[in-house]
Design an enzyme around this catalytic site. Sequence first.
Site, PDB file in Angstrom:
ATOM      1  N   ASP A  99       0.819  -1.209   0.000  1.00 49.34           N
ATOM      2  CA  ASP A  99       0.000   0.000   0.000  1.00 49.34           C
ATOM      3  C   ASP A  99       0.856   1.264   0.000  1.00 49.34           C
ATOM      4  OD1 ASP A  99      -2.818   1.288   0.623  1.00 49.34           O
ATOM      5  OD2 ASP A  99      -1.409   2.159   2.052  1.00 49.34           O
ATOM      6  N   GLY A 116      -4.948   2.121  -0.861  1.00 51.37           N
ATOM      7  CA  GLY A 116      -4.582   1.289  -1.999  1.00 51.37           C
ATOM      8  C   GLY A 116      -5.087  -0.127  -1.825  1.00 51.37           C
ATOM      9  N   ASP A 117      -4.786  -0.717  -0.677  1.00 52.55           N
ATOM     10  CA  ASP A 117      -5.247  -2.081  -0.376  1.00 52.55           C
ATOM     11  C   ASP A 117      -6.767  -2.172  -0.365  1.00 52.55           C
ATOM     12  OD1 ASP A 117      -3.254  -4.088   0.040  1.00 52.55           O
ATOM     13  OD2 ASP A 117      -2.522  -2.968   1.751  1.00 52.55           O
ATOM     14  N   LEU A 118      -7.407  -1.334   0.448  1.00 51.25           N
ATOM     15  CA  LEU A 118      -8.854  -1.438   0.603  1.00 51.25           C
ATOM     16  C   LEU A 118      -9.586  -0.986  -0.653  1.00 51.25           C
ATOM     17  CD1 LEU A 118      -9.184  -0.212   4.296  1.00 51.25           C
ATOM     18  CD2 LEU A 118      -9.142  -2.548   3.439  1.00 51.25           C
ATOM     19  N   ALA A 156      -9.532  -3.816  -3.056  1.00 48.70           N
ATOM     20  CA  ALA A 156     -10.526  -4.819  -2.662  1.00 48.70           C
ATOM     21  C   ALA A 156     -11.922  -4.411  -3.107  1.00 48.70           C
ATOM     22  CB  ALA A 156     -10.491  -5.000  -1.144  1.00 48.70           C
TER      23      ALA A 156
END
Length: 394
Positions: free
Chosen positions: A148, A176-178, A181
């Site tokens: 991230d 970035g990660d979430l 997702a």
Amino acid sequence: MVEEGRGRRQPLAGIRVLDVSQVMAGPFCCMLLGDMGADVIKVEPPAVGDSSRRSMGFRLKGDDSPGFLALNRNKRSIALDLKSEADRAVFYGLARTADVVVENGRPGVADRLGIGYETLKAMNPGLIYASISGFGPGGPWAMRPGYDLIAQAMSGLMSATGLPDAEPVKNGTPVGDLGAALFATYGILSALIGRAQTGEGQFVSASLFEAALGLSIWETAELWGTGKSPKPLGTANRMSAPYQAVKAEDGYFVFAAANQKLWLSLLAVIGREELNDDPRFSDNSVRVANARTLIELLRPTFATRSVDQWVSALLAAGVPAGPIYDYEQSLASEHTRAREMVQEIAHPVEGSFKALGFPVKLSATPQAVRYPPPLLDEHGAELRRELAERGLIG
């Protein structure tokens, strides 16, 4: 196992998802699908499982970290060594029964393990295969590590985050990660709708980089509109002023005078009507251009009263305002409780633990916790029995 809310069939009931992912982006995507009723099977490496089981540096009662518990409700776990021919055969049996596969390895890893899209598509043409990576499956940065922090830095997001004239700051929430997702979930659901029309599956790719960039709506608009890359503004807004955090007598609060009506209402509340006669602040466009000067002129006024006094007065006048809470304060608030954003989940080792509630609500088919976060390989035996009964493994 908890009964589904109100006894109604959930929207994704009957959809099987293989979660071949670890840590955050993939597991969060699969948990969202599980919350909507999908049968999510978490495929984990033997002995260690998802690496987030041992992350964070603190525990509740059991061996699994609170981070793992937060990302893996409504899943069943099976431990498979995908380098083993026997375990790969079990995975192939699962893949033949699956509607969706989600993986978040570096590009090429799934292919080397024999579980890439083309391999599984040949077994199951209707399969929707979602791959989440740092930078996507193609392009010159594709093989860079997917973290991230790196995505926030290289997307431009960090260049516009933090305080003016200070060192770079990342967004505290891993957007970035979430974000990856959420975009992957959106792609999967769209592909499922498309498959209902065509009968064909497809490959869905999402990345941390594209998520961070794709959420940069105002920032890219400013770049293309002015020819200049946006700079950090602290808590201020790129489109409206004044719209930020300020210090009251006893702490900080935020307010948003996002249009001319709110600006005039703000001035009336704080007794600074003369500022509207200043040509630097007469309309929103010039207030944005002179936002730093404006907030310096307002600071002494805001320092004269408490947070509660200012927030109450501004809300009474129709000006959006609110205190700045930490997470403990936010989670303890009456509104958070009213919106059911904290839940207790029963667990075979933890007894029970607190978790965030469902951030989107469905009136007819509400989400429910059907399974607590699984122990490693907790459902391996039952899944193998199921495949054997269907003649998919020996």
